[in-house]
Design a protein around this motif. Structure first.
Motif, PDB file in Angstrom:
ATOM      1  N   ILE A 223     -65.116  14.712  31.725  1.00 21.09           N
ATOM      2  CA  ILE A 223     -64.901  15.202  30.416  1.00 21.09           C
ATOM      3  C   ILE A 223     -65.947  14.506  29.584  1.00 21.09           C
ATOM      4  O   ILE A 223     -66.151  13.332  29.597  1.00 21.09           O
ATOM      5  N   GLU A 224     -66.596  15.481  28.538  1.00 28.56           N
ATOM      6  CA  GLU A 224     -67.635  14.959  27.494  1.00 28.56           C
ATOM      7  C   GLU A 224     -66.637  14.976  26.299  1.00 28.56           C
ATOM      8  O   GLU A 224     -66.773  15.761  25.295  1.00 28.56           O
ATOM      9  N   PRO A 225     -65.764  13.818  25.967  1.00 23.80           N
ATOM     10  CA  PRO A 225     -65.268  13.885  24.426  1.00 23.80           C
ATOM     11  C   PRO A 225     -65.968  13.520  23.265  1.00 23.80           C
ATOM     12  O   PRO A 225     -67.209  12.798  23.426  1.00 23.80           O
ATOM     13  N   GLU A 226     -65.770  13.953  22.148  1.00 20.15           N
ATOM     14  CA  GLU A 226     -66.248  13.358  21.070  1.00 20.15           C
ATOM     15  C   GLU A 226     -65.945  11.950  20.691  1.00 20.15           C
ATOM     16  O   GLU A 226     -66.659  11.241  20.207  1.00 20.15           O
ATOM     17  N   ASP A 227     -64.688  11.651  20.957  1.00 19.67           N
ATOM     18  CA  ASP A 227     -64.294  10.163  20.806  1.00 19.67           C
ATOM     19  C   ASP A 227     -64.114   9.541  22.290  1.00 19.67           C
ATOM     20  O   ASP A 227     -62.769   9.888  22.906  1.00 19.67           O
ATOM     21  N   GLY A 228     -64.860   8.859  23.005  1.00 19.18           N
ATOM     22  CA  GLY A 228     -64.787   8.306  24.243  1.00 19.18           C
ATOM     23  C   GLY A 228     -63.578   7.544  24.340  1.00 19.18           C
ATOM     24  O   GLY A 228     -62.595   7.610  25.343  1.00 19.18           O
ATOM     25  N   ASP A 229     -63.210   6.612  23.296  1.00 16.49           N
ATOM     26  CA  ASP A 229     -61.851   5.509  23.186  1.00 16.49           C
ATOM     27  C   ASP A 229     -60.787   6.297  23.221  1.00 16.49           C
ATOM     28  O   ASP A 229     -59.838   5.980  23.843  1.00 16.49           O
ATOM     29  N   ALA A 230     -60.843   7.278  22.289  1.00  9.81           N
ATOM     30  CA  ALA A 230     -59.379   8.131  22.399  1.00  9.81           C
ATOM     31  C   ALA A 230     -59.071   8.700  23.632  1.00  9.81           C
ATOM     32  O   ALA A 230     -57.978   8.977  24.030  1.00  9.81           O
ATOM     33  N   SER A 244     -65.098   6.088  35.165  1.00 14.79           N
ATOM     34  CA  SER A 244     -66.284   5.733  34.433  1.00 14.79           C
ATOM     35  C   SER A 244     -65.934   6.174  32.925  1.00 14.79           C
ATOM     36  O   SER A 244     -65.313   7.223  32.800  1.00 14.79           O
ATOM     37  N   GLU A 245     -66.730   5.363  31.979  1.00 18.19           N
ATOM     38  CA  GLU A 245     -66.342   5.617  30.663  1.00 18.19           C
ATOM     39  C   GLU A 245     -67.816   5.819  29.862  1.00 18.19           C
ATOM     40  O   GLU A 245     -67.912   5.340  28.691  1.00 18.19           O
ATOM     41  N   ASP A 246     -68.788   6.129  30.359  1.00 18.13           N
ATOM     42  CA  ASP A 246     -69.913   6.378  30.019  1.00 18.13           C
ATOM     43  C   ASP A 246     -70.298   7.628  28.951  1.00 18.13           C
ATOM     44  O   ASP A 246     -69.099   7.910  28.537  1.00 18.13           O
ATOM     45  N   VAL A 271     -60.621  15.762  21.035  1.00 15.50           N
ATOM     46  CA  VAL A 271     -61.694  16.949  21.186  1.00 15.50           C
ATOM     47  C   VAL A 271     -62.830  16.640  22.337  1.00 15.50           C
ATOM     48  O   VAL A 271     -63.378  15.748  22.150  1.00 15.50           O
ATOM     49  N   TYR A 272     -63.325  17.718  22.915  1.00 15.06           N
ATOM     50  CA  TYR A 272     -64.264  17.294  23.913  1.00 15.06           C
ATOM     51  C   TYR A 272     -65.202  18.864  23.980  1.00 15.06           C
ATOM     52  O   TYR A 272     -64.809  19.645  23.690  1.00 15.06           O
ATOM     53  N   GLU A 273     -66.414  18.338  24.282  1.00 14.53           N
ATOM     54  CA  GLU A 273     -67.347  19.295  24.278  1.00 14.53           C
ATOM     55  C   GLU A 273     -67.598  19.924  25.667  1.00 14.53           C
ATOM     56  O   GLU A 273     -67.988  21.233  25.561  1.00 14.53           O
ATOM     57  N   GLY A 274     -67.097  19.654  26.832  1.00 18.27           N
ATOM     58  CA  GLY A 274     -67.200  20.333  28.097  1.00 18.27           C
ATOM     59  C   GLY A 274     -66.409  19.401  29.168  1.00 18.27           C
ATOM     60  O   GLY A 274     -65.950  18.158  28.893  1.00 18.27           O
ATOM     61  N   LEU A 275     -65.934  20.165  30.112  1.00 18.37           N
ATOM     62  CA  LEU A 275     -65.277  19.603  31.147  1.00 18.37           C
ATOM     63  C   LEU A 275     -65.913  20.346  32.449  1.00 18.37           C
ATOM     64  O   LEU A 275     -66.351  21.371  32.456  1.00 18.37           O
TER      65      LEU A 275
END
Length: 306
Positions: A223-230, A244-246, A271-275
């Motif tokens: 998952i490529e999230p806009e807010d990784g922590d969320a 992983s949380e990179d 919100v994420y940019e890609g899966l």
């Protein structure tokens, strides 16, 4: 059994090229040796073909490789540079003439996709076309055992897949094939069995599916999230493991898990940019067992494609 290798060892001075390699190959099977340059692939092919001495036992067709009739084996070395001022057709015809019986050179050129370039001088062919001619010279005697050392290096993806289909067809017809490659997709696509070489040792042996199942790890959703922590908080609260949380958050997941993960993210307003759903591959297996990416170790590029 066409090939039986037991505890094969080879040194070059202080350098250990092969360190106790053992495996066997049955008739009509495709066996792929995977590993970066320096892993021992080429030395092993030379031992199997009788072009270099090695300790241990190597049997080909129940004989020492040096005693096998040459017309039973087709060999394509990694480094092979035929005469540049012969055309593709003339080169295949030349190698056909070395045998009492051989295939029709024009049919061979058609098999490797060079009918339209048959009258082009070898030196004027592109890198990929040159490699196809070389493959053709190894096929012209219709060998029972075909050894190909990096056969598709420099060939474009379409041409590579064309050669894959050719190799599969040969195996279906009873030809035994041994190939070396650092294209993991190539081994995964073609091979009935795979040997992973690292520093002269055979670190794993089995079918691609067996090796992936044993060493490849789990399928995962990236998952490529806009807010990784969320994203991590939402997934963790829902009971998902985070690998992983990179830049991308990785979650172990089968294909059936994807809808519920997407719903979890949506409910949390993430919100994420890609899966990307990713299944494990032989590349994962090699990295797991050796800590090395076989492709990166070779410095592979797509330059020279044709």
């Amino acid at each position: 059994m066409i090939i039986d290798a037991v505890d094969v060892r080879r040194r070059y001075g202080e350098t250990v090229a092969l360190d106790g390699v053992s495996f066997s190959v049955d008739e009509g099977k495709i066996f792929a040796l995977i590993g970066p340059n320096g892993a021992g692939k080429t030395t092993l092919v030379r031992a199997l073909s009788g072009t270099t001495d090695a300790e241990g036992t190597v049997s080909v067709f129940g004989q020492s490789p040096a005693d096998v009739a040459r017309d039973r084996i087709g060999l394509l070395p990694q480094e092979f540079t035929p005469a540049g001022r012969l055309t593709a057709k003339e080169l295949v015809e030349y190698y056909a003439g070395l045998y009492d019986e051989s295939r029709d050179p024009e049919a061979v050129l058609d098999d490797v996709g060079l009918t339209d370039s048959a009258d082009t001088f070898y030196e004027n062919l592109s890198g990929g076309q040159k490699r196809r001619v070389c493959v053709g010279t190894a096929l012209v005697n219709d060998p029972a055992l075909l050894m190909l050392d990096e056969p598709t290096t420099g060939i474009d993806p379409t041409g590579r897949r064309d050669l894959w289909r050719l190799i599969e067809g040969l195996a279906d017809g009873g030809t035994t094939v041994v190939l070396t490659t650092h294209y993991m997709e190539e081994a995964e696509e073609l091979a009935d069995h795979v040997g992973l070489l690292a520093d002269g040792e055979l670190v794993a042996l089995g079918s691609p599916s067996e090796l992936i199942g044993r060493y490849g790890g789990e399928s995962r959703l990236l998952i490529e999230p806009e807010d990784g922590d969320a994203a991590v908080e939402a997934l963790t609260d829902a009971g998902y493991e985070i690998i992983s949380e990179d830049r991308r958050v990785a979650v172990p997941a089968d294909a059936t898990d994807i809808p519920s993960i997407v719903e979890t993210l949506a409910d949390a307003g993430v919100v994420y940019e890609g899966l990307t759903w990713r299944q494990p591959t032989l590349e994962d297996v090699y990295i797991e067992l050796t800590g090395t990416d076989a492709a990166s170790a070779d410095g592979m590029t797509t330059e020279g494609w044709a």
